[in-house]
Design an enzyme around this catalytic site. Structure first.
Site, PDB file in Angstrom:
ATOM      1  N   PHE A  13       0.606  -1.967  -0.185  1.00  0.00           N
ATOM      2  CA  PHE A  13      -0.332   0.070  -0.199  1.00  0.00           C
ATOM      3  C   PHE A  13       0.469   1.611   0.552  1.00  0.00           C
ATOM      4  O   PHE A  13       0.628   2.172  -0.723  1.00  0.00           O
ATOM      5  CB  PHE A  13      -0.855  -0.145   1.033  1.00  0.00           C
ATOM      6  CG  PHE A  13      -2.196   1.013   1.534  1.00  0.00           C
ATOM      7  CD1 PHE A  13      -2.575   1.994   0.670  1.00  0.00           C
ATOM      8  CD2 PHE A  13      -2.200   2.300   2.718  1.00  0.00           C
ATOM      9  CE1 PHE A  13      -3.484   2.860   0.748  1.00  0.00           C
ATOM     10  CE2 PHE A  13      -2.559   2.945   2.601  1.00  0.00           C
ATOM     11  CZ  PHE A  13      -3.525   3.408   2.216  1.00  0.00           C
ATOM     12  N   ALA A  71       8.432  -2.368   3.924  1.00  0.00           N
ATOM     13  CA  ALA A  71       7.978  -3.865   4.014  1.00  0.00           C
ATOM     14  C   ALA A  71       7.982  -4.857   5.118  1.00  0.00           C
ATOM     15  O   ALA A  71       8.909  -3.921   6.474  1.00  0.00           O
ATOM     16  CB  ALA A  71       8.711  -5.105   3.203  1.00  0.00           C
ATOM     17  N   ARG A  73       5.964  -7.205   8.514  1.00  0.00           N
ATOM     18  CA  ARG A  73       4.561  -8.351   8.944  1.00  0.00           C
ATOM     19  C   ARG A  73       3.161  -7.006   9.100  1.00  0.00           C
ATOM     20  O   ARG A  73       3.181  -7.092  10.031  1.00  0.00           O
ATOM     21  CB  ARG A  73       4.531  -9.286   9.298  1.00  0.00           C
ATOM     22  CG  ARG A  73       3.863  -9.877   9.903  1.00  0.00           C
ATOM     23  CD  ARG A  73       4.215 -11.607  10.137  1.00  0.00           C
ATOM     24  NE  ARG A  73       3.245 -13.081  10.151  1.00  0.00           N
ATOM     25  CZ  ARG A  73       2.232 -13.117  11.326  1.00  0.00           C
ATOM     26  NH1 ARG A  73       1.364 -12.268  12.056  1.00  0.00           N
ATOM     27  NH2 ARG A  73       1.354 -13.634  11.014  1.00  0.00           N
ATOM     28  N   ALA A  74       1.904  -7.726   8.621  1.00  0.00           N
ATOM     29  CA  ALA A  74       0.945  -6.233   9.635  1.00  0.00           C
ATOM     30  C   ALA A  74      -0.479  -6.762   8.714  1.00  0.00           C
ATOM     31  O   ALA A  74      -0.132  -7.614   7.001  1.00  0.00           O
ATOM     32  CB  ALA A  74       0.877  -4.935   8.797  1.00  0.00           C
ATOM     33  N   SER A 116       5.264   3.216  13.537  1.00  0.00           N
ATOM     34  CA  SER A 116       3.798   2.896  13.511  1.00  0.00           C
ATOM     35  C   SER A 116       3.242   3.825  14.837  1.00  0.00           C
ATOM     36  O   SER A 116       4.555   3.792  16.140  1.00  0.00           O
ATOM     37  CB  SER A 116       2.684   1.523  13.971  1.00  0.00           C
ATOM     38  OG  SER A 116       2.086   1.600  14.242  1.00  0.00           O
ATOM     39  N   TYR A 142       2.097  -5.916  16.300  1.00  0.00           N
ATOM     40  CA  TYR A 142       2.410  -5.238  15.927  1.00  0.00           C
ATOM     41  C   TYR A 142       3.592  -3.682  15.976  1.00  0.00           C
ATOM     42  O   TYR A 142       4.144  -3.776  16.030  1.00  0.00           O
ATOM     43  CB  TYR A 142       1.425  -4.582  14.348  1.00  0.00           C
ATOM     44  CG  TYR A 142       1.571  -4.020  13.374  1.00  0.00           C
ATOM     45  CD1 TYR A 142       2.783  -4.182  12.839  1.00  0.00           C
ATOM     46  CD2 TYR A 142       1.272  -2.742  13.851  1.00  0.00           C
ATOM     47  CE1 TYR A 142       2.914  -3.924  11.338  1.00  0.00           C
ATOM     48  CE2 TYR A 142       1.650  -1.719  12.468  1.00  0.00           C
ATOM     49  CZ  TYR A 142       2.934  -2.639  11.660  1.00  0.00           C
ATOM     50  OH  TYR A 142       2.986  -1.791  10.699  1.00  0.00           O
ATOM     51  N   LYS A 146       7.719  -3.072  16.279  1.00  0.00           N
ATOM     52  CA  LYS A 146       7.993  -2.356  15.559  1.00  0.00           C
ATOM     53  C   LYS A 146       8.145  -1.421  16.308  1.00  0.00           C
ATOM     54  O   LYS A 146       9.697  -0.506  15.892  1.00  0.00           O
ATOM     55  CB  LYS A 146       6.848  -1.171  14.837  1.00  0.00           C
ATOM     56  CG  LYS A 146       6.041  -1.815  13.582  1.00  0.00           C
ATOM     57  CD  LYS A 146       7.188  -1.340  13.159  1.00  0.00           C
ATOM     58  CE  LYS A 146       5.932  -1.690  11.461  1.00  0.00           C
ATOM     59  NZ  LYS A 146       6.982  -1.263  10.204  1.00  0.00           N
TER      60      LYS A 146
END
Length: 323
Positions: A13, A71, A73-74, A116, A142, A146
């Protein structure tokens, strides 16, 4: 421009929008991802089958000046692994650090890490907005991964001299946004009346083009080096306004009514949806003054206007008029 930029997650995205923007701006741009979604004679793509620790980045890193690491993992809706936190750490922490080490060895000068706002927590309280000097308090795994990646990168940058830049964006939105915003779009497009009228929360968001401009400004500015930057559109809006502006763009009636917040919270808790309740009904406000003053950056499109545009684009995409 002579600078060579590697964007990881180039089919994702944020990464996908970034590589298109950089190519248009004249940057020598390389993308690395599992799939290629952008074709251009001035763009080079490398297929990376796995982000896990041990991946060989030597070819895409050749002669690269800056890495923008998008990139991650989410957006895992249904976990299929025994230990999700271990999987998040494997990709978001260990693989990120290995990429940074390989980048430094290859002569890369700058490493921009897309983190994030969740590393600061799920919500802001007592009307105090998040800022870059606040202590971290991540809740979701997540966000925990991060934050761990941030700390590992800072330690490595200090010892190696790699120019590290960390960006903590609010919820990033556009017509093709994944995760929570995708759910909001579907909710706004429904004919259902929604019980959001009495919600007085403040939610910070960032429109994808605004974030892309911020990342671009971090590519060349020396003031960005070693910086930690929070990112939002600059205006925080209640969930009722997010829905009403999306529906305005979709050509729908607002159709929002008042309902006791305490009952909504109780129902969400009973149904095991407390996190979704927090994301929709609690506040998450962000102070971006440090980002603006340090980088001379400001969002070019306001949240309310962007939400209306996204609503219009969503309806056009449903009709197949735009992709």
């Amino acid at each position: 421009m002579n600078k060579k930029i590697l964007v990881t997650g180039s089919s994702g995205f944020i990464g996908g929008a970034l590589v298109e923007h950089l190519v248009k701006r004249g940057f020598n741009t390389i993308g690395a991802s599992r799939n290629n979604t952008f074709i251009h004679p001035l763009y080079t793509f490398y297929k990376i089958s796995s982000l896990e620790q041990g991946a060989d980045w030597s070819t895409p890193l050749h002669n690269v000046d800056t890495v923008v690491h998008c990139a991650a993992r989410a957006h895992i809706l249904k976990e299929k692994v025994k230990s999700p936190i271990d999987e998040f750490r494997k990709i978001n922490v260990e693989a990120t650090l290995q990429l940074a080490k390989q980048a430094c060895k290859a002569g890369v000068k700058r490493f921009i890490f897309i983190s994030s706002i969740g590393v600061l927590g799920d919500e802001t309280k007592r009307g105090i907005a998040f800022n870059e000097s606040m202590p971290e308090d991540p809740k979701a795994i997540y966000a925990i991964s991060k934050l761990e990646a941030e700390k590992a990168l800072k330690k490595f940058a200090k010892s190696s001299g790699l120019e590290l830049v960390i960006i903590r964006p609010a919820l990033v939105y556009d017509v093709h946004a994944p995760g929570n915003f995708s759910r909001l779009l579907k909710l706004a497009d429904s004919i259902l009346p929604l019980p959001f009228k009495g919600v007085k929360n403040r939610r910070a968001l960032i429109y994808l083009p605004n974030l892309i401009e911020l990342i671009t400004s971090c590519l060349t500015q020396k003031e960005a080096v070693g910086g930690l930057f929070l990112a939002s559109d600059g205006q925080s809006v209640p969930i009722s306004e997010i829905i009403s502006k999306l529906r305005e763009g979709m050509g729908r009636k607002t159709n929002i009514f008042w309902f006791p917040n305490c009952i909504i919270k109780a129902l969400a808790t009973m149904l095991g949806k407390k996190r979704i309740y927090t994301q929709l009904f609690r506040s998450l406000d962000i102070d971006t003054e440090h980002t603006k003053l340090t980088l001379g950056w400001s969002p070019t499109i306001e949240t309310k206007d962007a939400l209306i545009m996204v609503g219009k684009q969503y309806k056009l995409s449903k009709k197949g008029i735009i992709k």
